[in-house]
Motif scaffolding. Structure first.
Motif, PDB file in Angstrom:
ATOM      1  N   MET A 124      22.566  13.825 -13.721  1.00 30.27           N
ATOM      2  CA  MET A 124      22.346  12.476 -13.981  1.00 30.27           C
ATOM      3  C   MET A 124      23.497  11.647 -14.523  1.00 30.27           C
ATOM      4  O   MET A 124      23.822  10.716 -13.932  1.00 30.27           O
ATOM      5  N   TYR A 181       8.392   7.660 -12.974  1.00 28.60           N
ATOM      6  CA  TYR A 181       9.027   7.175 -14.116  1.00 28.60           C
ATOM      7  C   TYR A 181      10.030   8.373 -14.728  1.00 28.60           C
ATOM      8  O   TYR A 181       9.570   9.789 -14.696  1.00 28.60           O
ATOM      9  N   ILE A 182      11.239   8.221 -14.943  1.00 25.11           N
ATOM     10  CA  ILE A 182      12.300   9.216 -15.390  1.00 25.11           C
ATOM     11  C   ILE A 182      12.426   9.189 -16.927  1.00 25.11           C
ATOM     12  O   ILE A 182      12.722   8.289 -17.430  1.00 25.11           O
ATOM     13  N   TYR A 183      11.833   9.946 -17.334  1.00 27.36           N
ATOM     14  CA  TYR A 183      11.769  10.097 -19.003  1.00 27.36           C
ATOM     15  C   TYR A 183      13.129  10.827 -19.412  1.00 27.36           C
ATOM     16  O   TYR A 183      13.326  12.163 -19.303  1.00 27.36           O
ATOM     17  N   ILE A 184      14.085  10.289 -19.964  1.00 23.41           N
ATOM     18  CA  ILE A 184      15.390  10.859 -20.290  1.00 23.41           C
ATOM     19  C   ILE A 184      15.615  10.875 -21.700  1.00 23.41           C
ATOM     20  O   ILE A 184      15.148   9.902 -22.686  1.00 23.41           O
ATOM     21  N   ALA A 238      21.852   7.952 -19.064  1.00 21.51           N
ATOM     22  CA  ALA A 238      21.264   6.873 -18.747  1.00 21.51           C
ATOM     23  C   ALA A 238      21.723   5.767 -18.214  1.00 21.51           C
ATOM     24  O   ALA A 238      21.295   5.154 -17.149  1.00 21.51           O
ATOM     25  N   MET A 260      22.353   6.702 -14.630  1.00 21.55           N
ATOM     26  CA  MET A 260      20.964   6.605 -13.583  1.00 21.55           C
ATOM     27  C   MET A 260      20.703   5.088 -13.523  1.00 21.55           C
ATOM     28  O   MET A 260      20.074   4.851 -12.392  1.00 21.55           O
ATOM     29  N   GLN A 261      20.710   4.293 -14.361  1.00 21.99           N
ATOM     30  CA  GLN A 261      20.177   2.808 -14.282  1.00 21.99           C
ATOM     31  C   GLN A 261      21.108   2.290 -13.264  1.00 21.99           C
ATOM     32  O   GLN A 261      20.580   1.539 -12.336  1.00 21.99           O
ATOM     33  N   TYR A 265      11.320   3.769 -12.449  1.00 20.43           N
ATOM     34  CA  TYR A 265      11.556   3.300 -13.672  1.00 20.43           C
ATOM     35  C   TYR A 265      12.126   4.283 -14.605  1.00 20.43           C
ATOM     36  O   TYR A 265      11.844   5.567 -14.458  1.00 20.43           O
ATOM     37  N   MET A 266      12.988   3.807 -15.668  1.00 19.91           N
ATOM     38  CA  MET A 266      13.671   4.829 -16.497  1.00 19.91           C
ATOM     39  C   MET A 266      13.090   4.578 -17.771  1.00 19.91           C
ATOM     40  O   MET A 266      13.077   3.442 -18.396  1.00 19.91           O
ATOM     41  N   HIS A 267      12.681   5.544 -18.444  1.00 20.37           N
ATOM     42  CA  HIS A 267      12.203   5.368 -19.959  1.00 20.37           C
ATOM     43  C   HIS A 267      12.842   6.247 -20.840  1.00 20.37           C
ATOM     44  O   HIS A 267      13.086   7.469 -20.453  1.00 20.37           O
ATOM     45  N   ARG A 268      13.709   5.603 -21.941  1.00 21.38           N
ATOM     46  CA  ARG A 268      14.244   6.398 -22.763  1.00 21.38           C
ATOM     47  C   ARG A 268      13.526   6.964 -24.110  1.00 21.38           C
ATOM     48  O   ARG A 268      12.750   6.089 -24.629  1.00 21.38           O
TER      49      ARG A 268
END
Length: 388
Positions: free
Chosen positions: A131, A155-158, A166, A169-170, A196-199
């Motif tokens: 990543m 959904y990428i749960y990082i 992050a 990736m974004q 979508y990316m979710h932290r």
């Protein structure tokens, strides 16, 4: 999309990097390891090159992705099954089979791919390198894997602590949208796919797929009872497939070069290349890509500079991350790094995070420290072999 300086050899399958099939090569192989640069999937693992879209394109990413998408769900699934790819997140479940589970959902609910980037296993440090230094492999992988599942979005749960990862990736997701590679009519294929990316907030328990889904929905990260399984009722009550970063990221290369090419590495049922994380009492800790089934001793001596004080100073190794049983030197001398070989010696490949302990280590104290970690993080919600 034409790329200067990038060439391939076409074969009867689709696009292959070799004129000989993987099954033919495997039939004559008697040793494993020593992966050639031309066969590496992660070509910027150490961040020596440009990680942005321009650099990714120059290294062959996003090459003929439109053709792969247009081949359709069944073709992609067949190539992944042919490759023998097994999940790289620890369980080792056959990926082609797992990715086909949502085909049974016949209603109108949208389907989702959830990428588990909540890398919190002690000793494991592979997904963060993807990543941070090669994010477009994961973005493109989400599109290809999503097409195989007929997913509406990924959904990428990082992991919350992964700030740089992050951020990169974004930025890669934004570049892919701007270039028309994802979003509406992704790559000009007529297929709509969002990412979508979710932290997360740093909870180890959220690496378990049902706890991850709960957290993604805004609830407390605790595992749900199964059944129902995510392929029937997952995130937001919709069919969902949860997959590891590395597993998803290799999908485009498998489709470009052919499932037989990937299957040509490693032993039967243990196919492909693999990222290994080597830490502890070695001279040069590292994360490296090599062939599955490489002997453990060769892996450490070739890539990590050997055990501190020499191989005879070795006491034990945890071969697959902190949740798999350690193995003594007598086994380490000959064991191969793959799923079946390590199960046979009552351990496991796990995430392929190799933790080396020399004779200066107090093994009881080391295991006690790991137990303390698991007690604090999971409170017994997730069974770990290190606890038994």
């Amino acid at each position: 999309m034409a790329l200067a300086g990038f060439s391939v050899i076409k074969s009867s399958g689709f696009i292959s990097g070799r004129a000989i099939t993987g099954l033919t090569r495997k039939r004559f192989k008697s040793s494993y390891g020593g992966l050639k640069d031309e066969d590496r999937i992660f070509t910027n693992l150490y961040g020596r090159h440009d990680w942005r879209l321009k650099g990714a394109l120059s290294r062959g990413q996003w090459y003929k992705t439109k053709e792969i998408i247009l081949k359709g769900q069944d073709w992609i699934l067949e190539e992944v099954k042919k490759s023998g790819l097994r999940g790289r997140g620890g369980a080792g479940f056959p990926s082609g089979l797992k990715w086909s589970f949502m085909k049974g959902a016949k209603d109108d609910r949208p389907k989702y791919l959830v990428v588990n980037a909540d890398e919190g296993e002690p000793g494991t440090c592979k997904d963060r390198e993807i990543m941070r230094h090669d994010p477009h492999t994961l973005v493109e992988g989400c599109l290809v894997a999503g097409r195989a599942m007929e997913a509406r979005a990924a959904y990428i749960y990082i992991r919350g602590e992964f700030y740089n990862e992050a951020s990169n990736m974004q930025a890669a997701i934004k570049e892919a949208y701007e270039a028309g590679l994802i979003g509406k009519n992704a790559c000009g294929s007529g297929y709509d796919f969002d990412i979508y990316m979710h932290r997360g907030a740093g909870a180890y328990i959220c690496g378990e797929e049902m706890a991850l889904i709960e957290s993604l929905e805004g609830k407390q990260g605790k595992p749900r009872l199964k059944p129902p399984f995510p392929a029937q009722i997952g995130v937001f009550g919709c069919p969902t497939t949860v997959a590891n970063v590395e597993t998803v990221a290799v999908a485009p290369t498998i489709c470009r070069r052919g499932g037989d090419w990937f299957a040509g590495f490693g032993r039967e049922r243990n196919s492909g290349t693999k990222l290994f994380c080597i830490s502890g009492h070695v001279n040069s800790p590292c994360t490296v890509e090599d062939e599955m089934s490489i002997p453990l001793k060769e892996l450490i001596e070739r890539h990590a500079g050997g055990v501190r004080g020499g191989w005879d100073n070795l006491q034990a190794i945890i071969p697959g991350g902190a949740s798999v049983p350690l193995i003594p030197k007598s086994i380490c001398d000959d064991v191969m790094m793959d799923f079946d070989a390590l199960v046979a010696v009552k351990s496991g490949l796990g995430t392929a995070a190799v933790i080396v302990m020399d004779k200066s280590a107090d093994v009881i104290q080391c295991i006690a420290r790991l137990i303390k970690f698991y007690r604090h993080e999971s409170c017994g919600q997730v069974p770990n072999s290190v606890m038994s």
